[in-house]
Scaffold this motif. Structure first.
Motif, short mmCIF file in Angstrom:
data_model
loop_
_atom_site.label_atom_id
_atom_site.label_comp_id
_atom_site.label_asym_id
_atom_site.label_seq_id
_atom_site.Cartn_x
_atom_site.Cartn_y
_atom_site.Cartn_z
N MET A 44 -16.16 7.38 -10.53
CA MET A 44 -16.05 8.40 -9.59
C MET A 44 -15.18 9.00 -9.67
N PRO A 45 -15.26 10.08 -8.34
CA PRO A 45 -13.81 10.80 -8.45
C PRO A 45 -13.03 11.02 -7.82
N THR A 46 -11.97 11.31 -7.99
CA THR A 46 -10.61 10.76 -7.11
C THR A 46 -10.93 11.51 -5.53
N ALA A 47 -10.08 10.20 -4.90
CA ALA A 47 -10.84 10.38 -3.42
C ALA A 47 -10.09 11.17 -2.68
N PHE B 153 -10.70 17.50 -14.37
CA PHE B 153 -9.22 17.39 -14.26
C PHE B 153 -8.93 16.47 -13.34
N SER B 154 -7.70 15.80 -14.14
CA SER B 154 -7.35 14.39 -13.89
C SER B 154 -6.57 14.78 -12.34
N GLY C 285 -3.79 13.40 -11.08
CA GLY C 285 -2.48 14.41 -11.27
C GLY C 285 -2.50 15.90 -10.76
N ILE C 286 -3.58 16.60 -12.27
CA ILE C 286 -3.85 17.45 -11.51
C ILE C 286 -4.46 18.20 -10.25
N ILE C 287 -4.99 17.59 -10.21
CA ILE C 287 -5.79 17.19 -8.59
C ILE C 287 -4.70 17.79 -7.10
N ALA C 288 -3.91 17.08 -7.73
CA ALA C 288 -3.12 16.13 -6.60
C ALA C 288 -2.15 17.16 -6.90
N SER C 289 -1.20 18.04 -7.86
CA SER C 289 -0.13 19.16 -7.58
C SER C 289 -1.00 20.44 -7.45
N GLY D 164 3.57 9.42 -15.95
CA GLY D 164 3.27 9.83 -16.58
C GLY D 164 1.72 10.86 -16.68
N LEU D 165 1.78 11.13 -15.20
CA LEU D 165 0.46 12.24 -15.14
C LEU D 165 0.49 13.02 -15.72
N GLU D 166 -0.67 13.79 -15.70
CA GLU D 166 -0.51 15.35 -15.47
C GLU D 166 -0.61 16.23 -14.51
N LEU D 167 0.72 17.83 -14.31
CA LEU D 167 0.47 17.99 -13.10
C LEU D 167 0.78 19.46 -13.98
N ILE D 168 0.34 20.23 -12.90
CA ILE D 168 1.01 21.67 -12.13
C ILE D 168 1.45 22.08 -12.06
N GLY D 169 2.92 23.22 -11.80
CA GLY D 169 3.57 23.13 -11.00
C GLY D 169 5.53 22.94 -11.51
N ASP D 170 5.82 22.48 -10.45
CA ASP D 170 6.84 21.87 -10.86
C ASP D 170 7.70 20.77 -9.73
N ARG D 171 6.00 19.88 -9.96
CA ARG D 171 6.52 18.24 -9.09
C ARG D 171 5.13 17.98 -9.62
#
Length: 304
Positions: free
Chosen positions: A1-4, A107-108, A110-114, A269-276
């Motif tokens: 299921m996709p990230t909620a 996208f993981s 962490g990527i969606i959130a950032s 340990g999650l993936e991210l983009i940007g600085d946070r």
């Protein structure tokens, strides 16, 4: 299921642009749901989706924000991201729809959130207001002259809150530019990329958004939506027509996010983009270490 993707009010959920875009979860505020039920509601979302991304603008009621942090603390989970994105209500709803679109991509979490911070820079949010007398100066600078003209019953102001604050008093109907009176009919500067425009009417009768703003911005589509309940409070008046423009095409949103270098959060340990990191809020790089105390200061502290 996709990230909620979750919000705290159903009026921040815009209609899906296609059949593939999922809806958003609505986390009910304290006055609608007790803590035990809120914990069960959130646990069910995590069980089904794995991760939960909640958009938490600073203009939400304090009790609602406290409830979100309480639920995350009691559940002792690092799978809930509380994103403090500062956009007006309709702009927030538009960002939420973009995150919903991205949630079905590869996208993981962490990527969606950032990605929310990245996408917010490409949203143009504003309103046509009948008064700027109570418009927060921190959001949009309002001069004394504009405050004085707000008392006119026929006054209308074009206001941009994001990405660049802008305020202009519109000419009266029928008074074209250059006809005298010194009033500014200039449309606020718009996006330099393809967008769709969403607007919502309050207690102001005007077709300026659809008749002038949309053509000037060369938007690819226009959609009317009900006005979010907290919009009059954010803009300081119920006499408004709120609007927001953003990128509608999922392929463009995907390329925009995918083009940014991915990093690994040094904390969770999650993936991210940007600085946070969007989940644990840890910065990409560790803060600089404090310099060692000088010999003189160390000696002074050691004296009785």
């Amino acid at each position: 299921m996709p990230t909620a993707i979750a919000v705290t009010s159903a009026d921040l959920v815009l209609p899906a642009p296609d059949r593939h875009t999922p809806g958003a979860a609505v986390l009910h505020p304290p006055e609608q749901l007790d803590l035990e039920s809120a914990l069960a509601e959130t646990s069910a979302l995590l069980e089904r989706h794995g991760h939960l991304v909640v958009v938490v603008p600073p203009w939400l009621p304090a009790a609602t924000v406290r409830r979100l942090h309480t639920v995350r603390s009691i559940l002792e989970t690092d799978r809930i991201a509380l994103l403090g994105i500062d956009l007006p209500p309709l702009g927030t709803a538009l960002l939420v729809r973009q995150l919903r679109q991205l949630s079905v991509c590869d996208f993981s979490p962490g990527i969606i959130a950032s990605a929310a911070r990245l996408l917010s820079h490409y949203i143009h949010a504003g309103a046509l207001l009948g008064s700027v007398a109570k418009l927060d100066r921190v959001r949009v600078p309002v001069g004394l002259g504009a405050h004085a003209r707000s008392w006119s019953p026929s006054a209308q102001f074009a206001v941009m809150a994001h990405p660049t604050p802008h305020l202009a008093k519109l000419a009266k109907p029928g008074a074209g530019a250059g006809t005298g009176g010194g009033q500014d009919r200039a449309v606020p500067a718009g996006p330099e990329f393809a967008t769709h425009l969403v607007f919502a009417r309050g207690q102001l009768t005007s077709d300026w958004v659809t008749a002038e703003l949309a053509p000037a911005w060369q938007v690819q589509g226009v959609m009317e939506n009900p006005l979010p309940a907290l919009s009059p409070g954010w803009w300081g008046t119920p006499k408004l027509v709120e609007f927001a423009a953003g990128i509608p095409d999922l392929s463009v949103l995907y390329q925009l996010v995918a083009s940014v270098r991915r990093e690994e959060c040094r904390w969770c340990g999650l993936e991210l983009i940007g600085d946070r990191c969007g989940f644990c809020a840890a910065p990409l790089t560790a803060p600089p270490a404090a310099p060692p105390p000088s010999t003189a200061s160390a000696a002074a502290r050691s004296r009785p």
